[in-house]
Design an enzyme around this catalytic site. Structure first.
Site, PDB file in Angstrom:
ATOM      1  N   ASP A 215       5.735 -29.657  20.093  1.00 42.11           N
ATOM      2  CA  ASP A 215       5.469 -28.317  19.284  1.00 42.11           C
ATOM      3  C   ASP A 215       6.382 -27.231  19.085  1.00 42.11           C
ATOM      4  O   ASP A 215       7.115 -27.204  20.327  1.00 42.11           O
ATOM      5  CB  ASP A 215       3.986 -27.712  19.735  1.00 42.11           C
ATOM      6  CG  ASP A 215       3.036 -28.730  19.470  1.00 42.11           C
ATOM      7  OD1 ASP A 215       3.006 -29.452  18.750  1.00 42.11           O
ATOM      8  OD2 ASP A 215       1.812 -28.486  20.120  1.00 42.11           O
ATOM      9  N   SER A 259      17.129  -8.014  -7.699  1.00 42.96           N
ATOM     10  CA  SER A 259      17.540  -6.852  -7.980  1.00 42.96           C
ATOM     11  C   SER A 259      18.117  -6.088  -6.595  1.00 42.96           C
ATOM     12  O   SER A 259      17.878  -6.552  -5.333  1.00 42.96           O
ATOM     13  CB  SER A 259      16.078  -5.963  -8.018  1.00 42.96           C
ATOM     14  OG  SER A 259      16.127  -4.413  -7.739  1.00 42.96           O
ATOM     15  N   TYR A 363      -2.087  -1.880 -20.278  1.00 43.70           N
ATOM     16  CA  TYR A 363      -3.390  -2.338 -19.629  1.00 43.70           C
ATOM     17  C   TYR A 363      -4.488  -1.145 -19.844  1.00 43.70           C
ATOM     18  O   TYR A 363      -5.520  -1.086 -19.072  1.00 43.70           O
ATOM     19  CB  TYR A 363      -3.160  -2.746 -18.352  1.00 43.70           C
ATOM     20  CG  TYR A 363      -2.525  -3.830 -17.927  1.00 43.70           C
ATOM     21  CD1 TYR A 363      -3.485  -5.107 -17.670  1.00 43.70           C
ATOM     22  CD2 TYR A 363      -1.174  -4.227 -17.823  1.00 43.70           C
ATOM     23  CE1 TYR A 363      -2.874  -6.257 -17.530  1.00 43.70           C
ATOM     24  CE2 TYR A 363      -0.802  -5.558 -17.680  1.00 43.70           C
ATOM     25  CZ  TYR A 363      -1.597  -6.536 -17.406  1.00 43.70           C
ATOM     26  OH  TYR A 363      -0.961  -7.901 -17.348  1.00 43.70           O
ATOM     27  N   HIS A 750       9.764  -1.759   6.210  1.00 43.70           N
ATOM     28  CA  HIS A 750      11.041  -1.740   7.054  1.00 43.70           C
ATOM     29  C   HIS A 750      11.015  -3.164   7.749  1.00 43.70           C
ATOM     30  O   HIS A 750       9.966  -3.451   8.197  1.00 43.70           O
ATOM     31  CB  HIS A 750      11.066  -0.565   8.004  1.00 43.70           C
ATOM     32  CG  HIS A 750      11.185   0.543   7.159  1.00 43.70           C
ATOM     33  ND1 HIS A 750      10.708   1.677   7.731  1.00 43.70           N
ATOM     34  CD2 HIS A 750      11.652   0.930   5.997  1.00 43.70           C
ATOM     35  CE1 HIS A 750      11.195   3.081   6.971  1.00 43.70           C
ATOM     36  NE2 HIS A 750      11.517   2.155   5.832  1.00 43.70           N
ATOM     37  N   LEU A 769       2.393   8.655  23.811  1.00 44.97           N
ATOM     38  CA  LEU A 769       3.159   9.888  23.570  1.00 44.97           C
ATOM     39  C   LEU A 769       2.303  10.909  23.992  1.00 44.97           C
ATOM     40  O   LEU A 769       2.865  12.192  24.747  1.00 44.97           O
ATOM     41  CB  LEU A 769       3.846   9.799  22.257  1.00 44.97           C
ATOM     42  CG  LEU A 769       4.883   9.139  21.886  1.00 44.97           C
ATOM     43  CD1 LEU A 769       5.052   8.867  20.553  1.00 44.97           C
ATOM     44  CD2 LEU A 769       6.326   9.683  22.381  1.00 44.97           C
ATOM     45  N   ALA A 772       1.980  11.460  27.699  1.00 40.22           N
ATOM     46  CA  ALA A 772       3.450  11.851  28.309  1.00 40.22           C
ATOM     47  C   ALA A 772       3.471  13.431  28.189  1.00 40.22           C
ATOM     48  O   ALA A 772       4.387  14.265  28.779  1.00 40.22           O
ATOM     49  CB  ALA A 772       4.370  11.113  27.576  1.00 40.22           C
TER      50      ALA A 772
END
Length: 1091
Positions: A215, A259, A363, A750, A769, A772
């Site tokens: 596998d 493109s 459209y 991204h 965060l 913290a």
């Protein structure tokens, strides 16, 4: 996106085709089964299926198939068929993903024992590749991260058999160590060579016969296609299980590949009522987050983004695809389309919106039928015009379209679309882009620090934080201050718009000198390029090679690379050879991760800071900006980027960095510095690198971080806050919170925006965060409010003291942009009505080039479009082509051909030789077409009888043009004329002028048999008949074309073919310089005369 999962079949093909993995036994023995497969023909096409025991399993990126009971083991062919009948096209649920089993793999069964199964996995991180090995494999392998042996191979290092044996194979029997070590080293080399980012084999079986790969799961770096295309072949990337592969997705992916812009589309729920068309990779995630936060996750139909300045046509193609999808099924509540985006850096918003407007018009019927409401929010270059045309199309079509600009929070339109907030009746009117000609500042106050610690002032002792000294034996430390008001840069690539934007920014920041010292462009020789510095023009040197640029500009310490994804790696490596370079910005998107990791390693060794790849760059108000960062001057002024504030930010997204400029300028005294590190999985610098710089910079009083799903960089900030390494207030928000709500994995715009484990999700990072001690809003909608709250607190404490604003100098607008905005007009230097090359495809006299070929118009048809601006009848096109054929050549003795030959034999080039021949064409040679047409037309139109015409010409002492031939006569006719005459008589509706000319010929040949209507004369008069009777021209138009010399063009065009033929013939025959023989010259000199 870069890392893409491949099917097991594709991964095994890669392994089986690799000669270095000699120990692999089960080579090239597999069968792929889909719903289209005829199971009864399997044995006929693959006879080995009848002699082997078999394994069958789905190949659709499903994890833990064995535990799910999705593997049929040790079956004969009949057993495989029975197993497939129970599983093929069956719907199952894996986790939260529901999908249909439709792609299967049949392989030989490998008899083995449990102690012959092993586990091996190789995966990439920023600094190294990691090889995991466990001496037990199979379904029950468990938590391999916790119990596997691990070997770390630093970037660009090699793996040896000895390392593998020593660190990985400690629990493996001695008789298997050699073969396993050899296999793992070969597998690692294959992993590197084929640009894998992840490769797992479980189980890997080792028997006395060799190695068997049972596998396999893998991901490859799709951006390495330009390097690995030959090795990979054609690779299909299957969608995650639970999500269908739609042809529209493939269509957009194909547009994207062709493109320079970025175009992405993922269909999540085609029956959903909420559709998005968002500009920017980061912004697209923010909009998806907001939709999900407001309860729209089950109705969100798609994820997608367009960015990188797509053309009007590309945006049209993208928009019409989405509009087509969303108008296929009705929804009882109607539908909404969110056309959103951050503030663009360089994309012309009006141009992209024109493409969307075209699609909406096409459209409009289905959009109204499906009760679609459209909400628009955008900013950036020319956004006011874009919003105007979008609002206008709403009024003309009757589709409810609500438009908003930068005065509205980016995601406010989501709340409006979903009914969570009211829609303003009269949106505020945005200032025009032209206002950047003047100081558009509305606030009298600006931070004290912007004037006491501004880098736009001369350097002081405390102006720049020096780089930290590195300890002996360690790599050089990177500078805390990347840019100052004296920073000089070299730009790699001919990006004139970006360079001009940098110079305008420099000027408005009151810099003494431009920040761009030189441009490197390998595709031309050294020269100077003209730019504007305020009101005056300056010259910036352009160098063919980097070495010359660096040598002549030792003050340069920044390189901004606009090199393509194919050349960015090499050009960055070259730049790092020069110790003067401390900072490099890499703009290109799509650089393979393996190359980026090598660049990061070298940069760390040399103490060079890399910003990017896949970034717009960064900006330091009052000092320096990278390329297109910050957009045009209207945004620079609106966001007060011409002088520093007190807030520094770091973001992944370039578009979102400009949105942060806007948010921070509205909530605080402005930006001190901002960097977009880039959207790739391994950016050259991390969030923490910049946060630590900001911590060490006195002028920065608070820090904003816009994090993202994927990776673990944000946890370093958490640790820094806990360890009190970071003491300044940090406001942080990680985008991508919607990902945990989706049933299947979604790769966002991204390349790095994808969570591979729970800790990489945006939700987990935001919570960490918050725990913290960072200031974390509840959503992106509240980010500006939290920033303002922290800022107000710092002002109240006296940490930030606002100061008086100083207006920046004005910068004139470029002529081209002013014209784009419709602010000025100027008479054009040229006018043309035959061709337009500016759009997506070439237009000939209003006809697209694709239509020209589709209609099979031929050379005659094209000539009709370009010369006469008419689509001529088929017979007219054929006649033109026949004329070109018969005038193509008339032997080497005529003056034009003779000149061409002499010129060619003198060693001249094709153009010079052709021109030499063409210059002989005139009244005496070849120019009789126009003259004949004019003479015969004038006589015929005046009612003059043929005999009267002949007598008048004789009386006036003029030759009748088009009459007479040196060789041919009435008894030896010119076959060229005969061919044309037969065609004209058969196809032309009327031949009045030709008939008149033939009557003239009867008279002239009665006097002398060679005074025939020659080919020039025939074409001249026949063409007049064509123009007058084909139905495409008025009489005046037909006469005008004769008058302006169109007919001679036929001879020039036709005879050019012959002249080129003579040139090529002489070159092919390698004929030397021609010198005319003396015996063919009569020397007639005057006799000697004595004084």
């Amino acid at each position: 996106m870069s890392a893409k999962a491949i099917s097991e079949q594709t991964g095994k093909k890669f392994l089986y085709n690799n000669n270095t993995l000699a120990a692999v036994q089960n080579r090239f023995r597999y069968v792929n089964v889909t719903p289209a497969t005829d199971l009864n023909r399997l044995a006929q096409e693959h006879p080995w299926l009848l002699t082997e025991r078999l394994v069958v399993k789905p190949d659709q990126l499903i994890k833990r198939r064995g535990k799910l009971g999705l593997v049929g083991i040790n079956l004969d062919l009949q057993g495989v068929k029975e197993w497939l009948k129970g599983h093929l096209m069956k719907e199952i649920t894996v986790g939260r993903a529901k999908g249909v089993l439709k792609n299967f793999l049949i392989e030989p069964f490998v008899p083995h024992t449990q102690d012959e199964e092993f586990y091996v996995c190789i995966y990439a991180t920023r600094e190294a590749d990691h090889v995991l090995f466990y001496h037990e494999g199979g379904v029950e392998v468990g938590d391999v991260d916790a119990k596997a042996q691990r070997l770390t191979v630093a970037v660009d290092d090699k793996l040896s058999d000895a390392q593998v044996k020593e660190q990985l194979l400690t629990h493996v029997p001695d008789d298997k160590k050699d073969v396993l070590a050899s296999f793992i080293v070969g597998l690692f080399n294959l992993y590197e060579d084929l640009y894998f980012t992840y490769l797992e084999i479980n189980p890997l079986v080792v028997t006395k016969d060799g190695v068997y790969v049972l596998d396999l799961a893998g991901k490859i770096d799709a951006t390495a296609d330009f390097i690995c295309k030959v090795k990979w072949g054609d690779v299909e990337f299957p969608p995650p299980f639970g999500r269908e592969a739609y042809p529209e997705e493939a269509y957009i992916a194909d547009l994207d590949a062709k493109s320079g812009a970025s175009l992405k589309l993922t269909l999540l729920n085609p029956q959903g009522r909420i559709w998005t068309m968002v500009a920017g990779g980061g912004a697209s995630v923010v909009y998806s987050d907001t939709i999900c936060d407001l309860g729209g996750v089950d109705e969100l139909a798609n994820y997608g983004e367009y960015s990188g300045a797509p053309s009007e046509q590309q945006t049209y193609d993208y928009a019409k695809t989405i509009l087509s999808l969303m108008t296929r099924e009705k929804h009882p509540e109607g539908k909404v389309l969110i056309i959103g985006g951050s503030i663009a850096n360089f994309t012309n918003v009006a141009a992209t919106f024109k493409g969307i407007v075209r699609a909406i018009k096409d459209y409009q019927g289905p959009l109204k039928e499906h009760e679609v409401s459209i909400f628009v929010r955008r900013g950036g270059p020319n956004y006011q015009e874009g919003l105007r045309v979008m609002g206008e199309v709403g009024k003309t079509t009757g589709i409810p379209i609500h438009v908003f600009g930068t005065e509205t929070h980016m995601t406010a339109i989501v709340g409006m679309a979903l009914g969570h907030r009211p829609i303003p009746n009269l949106p505020p009117v945005a200032v025009h882009t032209a206002n950047f000609l003047l100081n558009a500042n509305n606030s009298p106050m600006t931070p004290a620090s912007s004037r006491t610690a501004s880098f736009s002032e001369p350097k002081t002792a405390n102006d720049v934080t020096p780089p930290k000294k590195s300890k002996a034996g360690l790599p050089p430390a990177k500078a805390t201050t990347l840019f100052s008001s004296h920073t000089k840069a070299i730009v790699w690539g001919m990006q004139t718009r970006a360079v001009q934007g940098m110079l305008d920014f420099d000027y408005v920041c009151s810099r003494d000198q431009p920040s761009v010292a030189a441009i490197v462009y390998p595709f031309t020789g050294d020269h100077k390029q003209k730019f504007y510095w305020g009101h005056k023009e300056i010259l910036v040197p352009v160098y063919k090679n980097m070495a010359d640029a660096m040598k002549k500009h030792p003050e340069v310490d920044v390189m901004i690379s606009f090199a393509s994804l194919r050349s960015a790696y090499d050009s960055t490596l070259e730049a790092m050879q020069y110790p003067q370079v401390h900072t490099i910005a890499i703009i290109a998107e799509g650089i393979p991760e393996a190359q980026t990791r090598k660049l990061i390693k070298i940069a760390d060794e040399k103490g060079v800071t890399i910003i990017g790849p896949a970034t717009v760059g960064g900006i330091k108000p009052g000092c320096f900006k990278i390329g297109n960062t910050g957009g045009m001057l209207d945004n620079i002024l609106a966001s007060k980027l011409y002088r520093p504030g007190s807030v520094a930010y770091v973001s992944r997204s370039g578009g979102m960095s400009n949105e942060l400029n806007n948010i921070i300028s509205r909530s605080t005294d402005g930006v001190y510095e901002g960097v977009a590190i880039g959207g790739d999985r391994y950016p050259g610098t991390t969030f923490m690198d910049h946060v630590l710089r900001y911590q060490d910079t006195p002028g920065i009083k608070m820090i904003v971080v816009l994090g993202e799903i994927g990776g673990t960089d944000e946890y370093k900030i958490c640790q820094g806050i806990k360890d009190e390494v970071i003491t300044k207030p940090v406001v942080c928000w990680c985008i991508g919170t919607c990902a945990t709500m989706f049933a299947s994995e979604v790769q966002f715009g991204h390349a790095g925006a994808c969570a591979h484990q729970a800790s990489e999700t945006a939700v987990a990072k935001n919570q960490a965060l918050r725990d913290a001690g960072a200031y974390v809003p509840k959503s992106f909608d509240e980010l500006g409010d939290v920033i303002k709250s922290v800022y107000d607190d710092l002002v109240a404490k006296g940490t930030i003291v606002p100061a008086q604003e100083v207006p920046p100098p004005t910068v004139p607008m470029d002529y081209s942009w002013a014209r784009e905005l419709g602010l000025i007009r100027k008479p054009a230097s040229f006018m043309t009505s035959i061709c337009d090359e500016r759009g997506q495809e070439l237009i000939y006299a209003g006809m697209a080039i694709t239509e020209v070929f589709k209609e099979e118009m031929g050379i005659g048809g094209v000539l009709g479009l370009l010369w006469f601006q008419r689509r001529l009848p088929r017979y007219a096109c054929q006649f033109i082509e026949m004329c070109l054929m018969v005038t193509a050549d008339h032997g080497p003795a005529v003056s034009g051909a003779h000149n061409t030959i002499v010129c060619a034999r003198a060693g001249k080039d094709l153009i010079s030789s052709l021109t030499s021949g063409l210059l002989t064409i005139g009244d005496r040679f070849g120019g009789a077409l126009d003259a004949a047409a004019k003479q015969f037309s004038k006589a015929f139109d005046s009612g003059m009888l043929p005999m009267e015409f002949v007598n008048k010409m004789k009386k006036d002492g003029k030759l009748i043009m088009g009459i007479g031939h040196r060789v041919k006569s009435i008894n030896n006719p010119d076959m060229r004329v005969q061919i044309l005459k037969d065609f004209v008589k058969q196809h032309f509706p009327s031949t009045q002028l030709l008939d008149y000319a033939l009557e003239v010929e009867k008279i002239t040949t009665s006097k002398k048999p060679n005074l025939i209507l020659n080919v020039d004369g025939f074409i001249g008069v026949a063409f007049v008949d064509l123009l007058r009777t084909c139905g495409g021209f008025t009489r005046d138009e037909a006469d005008e074309f004769v008058e302006i010399g169109a007919l001679n063009g036929i001879f020039v065009l036709g005879r050019s073919m012959g002249f080129i033929g003579h040139y090529l013939d002489q070159k092919r025959l390698k004929q030397g310089l021609y010198r005319h023989p003396w015996d063919d010259i009569s020397y007639v000199l005057p006799e000697h005369m004595s004084m």
